[in-house]
Motif scaffolding. Structure first.
Motif: not given
Ligand SMILES: Cc1cc2nc3c(=O)[nH]c(=O)nc-3n(C[C@H](O)[C@H](O)[C@H](O)COP(=O)(O)O)c2cc1C
Length: 330
Positions: A167-176, A223-224
């Motif tokens: 879930f955390v990989r989703g940009d929107d999820y992290r922003h929220e 990426r790392l």
């Protein structure tokens, strides 16, 4: 004369607001609607649409608040009666989800005593010789399945990290998520809502690191191959005395599910254990299915949420970060 005077309503709301809500968003408001009835009101401006696209967790949170109101009434010898659950818009922002009258004369509910003590514990657990007795007490409760095999817990800890990270990989999820986090005490709503550094059991350095890892550094770190280990909670889950599966009948009204969710959490407290939900495990279809199999959950029952439970090295002093009562009566 109505039982619900404005002073009593404020006292009741002050206790009902201690119920858990997803990300501590606190979507529930209350309104006296005449004839001595009280309405549970949804503040539709309060949402976590990425983490909770179907609005299920918001409804579960409302259900927990409703149970919180029922327990607050119970402490005063009062009970909910004549409930109607017809949704009714009150304004563009507010909608009544249910309303009820209040009656006198009711047996004491022992779970009411645990409302002020219950809280999310997001730190590590320390094993205790009393864990086995506590888990036996919990295992006898409705709607919960306790998994206490050490190997199973270690495996579930890995699943939880994988589910959370997907879930955390989703940009929107992290922003929220960052939007609901209050990582510095200078945040204007630090004590009022969302997930603050104290609630997240983070020190100042960990909170600053979380801001960067979930923010601008996420993509390069991912990426790392470093982001997942930096965000992993597996050691905390692996330290739990048990993983507790909370399930309810498929197709149940989520308000009712929320009432039982809160009661299950209060029963965990009653057993002398602290808990933290791991919604990602229930929300991820693959891990939900694996846990259903592990816990031998019946086919007609939905695995709604998962807790890690145990005893912290030192039982934390209860603390609650909540909106002021005046904001909750509309
Ligand atoms: C439906 C629901 C889902 C939740 N999921 C999580 C979760 O996945 N992880 C977590 O740490 N807390 C979770 N919580 C706990 C809330 O964040 C917590 O109740 C809220 O921040 C208020 O804090 P308190 O429980 O300490 O009173 C959930 C709560 C609800 C009602």
């Amino acid at each position: 004369m109505s039982i619900l005077t404005p002073d009593l309503l404020r006292e009741l709301v002050a206790e009902a607001r201690l119920a858990p809500s997803v990300h501590n968003i606190q979507p529930t408001r209350w309104r006296l609607v005449g004839d001595g009835r009280l309405a549970l009101v949804d503040d539709t401006a309060v949402r976590a649409p990425v983490a909770d696209p179907a609005g299920h967790d918001v409804l579960v949170s409302h259900g927990a608040a409703l149970e919180g109101m029922s327990l607050a009434l119970n402490r005063r010898g009062l009970a909910i009666t004549a409930m109607t659950t017809i949704e009714q818009p009150l304004s563009p922002r507010f909608a009544a989800l249910c309303s009820f009258a209040v009656r006198e004369g009711v047996a004491r509910d022992p779970l009411a005593d645990h409302v002020a003590r219950r809280m999310s514990w997001r730190g590590k657990f320390a094993g205790s010789p009393d864990d086995a007795a506590a888990l036996a007490q919990l295992a006898a409760c409705d709607n919960v399945t306790c998994l206490s095999d050490r190997e199973a817990i270690a495996e579930i800890a890995g699943w939880a990290d994988q589910a959370e990270f997907s879930f955390v990989r989703g940009d929107d999820y992290r922003h929220e998520l960052l939007d609901w986090m209050r990582l510095s005490p200078s945040h204007p709503r630090y004590l009022q809502d969302g997930l603050n550094r104290d609630a997240l059991a983070m020190n100042a350095v960990e909170a600053t690191a979380a801001r960067f890892v979930l923010g601008g550094l996420f993509k390069p770190l991912d990426r790392l191959g470093l982001a997942s280990s930096l965000l992993a909670d597996g050691a905390k889950t692996a330290s739990a005395a048990a993983v507790v599966l909370f399930s309810r009948p498929i197709g149940e009204d989520p308000l009712t599910t929320g009432r039982h969710f809160y009661r299950a959490w209060l029963q965990i407290d009653q057993a002398g254990l602290a808990a933290c939900p791991i919604s990602a495990l229930a929300d991820h279809p693959d891990f939900n299915e694996r846990l259903r199999r592990l816990g031998k959950i019946d086919a007609d029952v939905r695995l709604v949420n998962v807790f890690r439970v145990g005893r912290p090295a030192k039982m934390p002093k209860p603390r609650h970060f909540r909106l002021p009562v005046e904001r909750l009566i509309v």
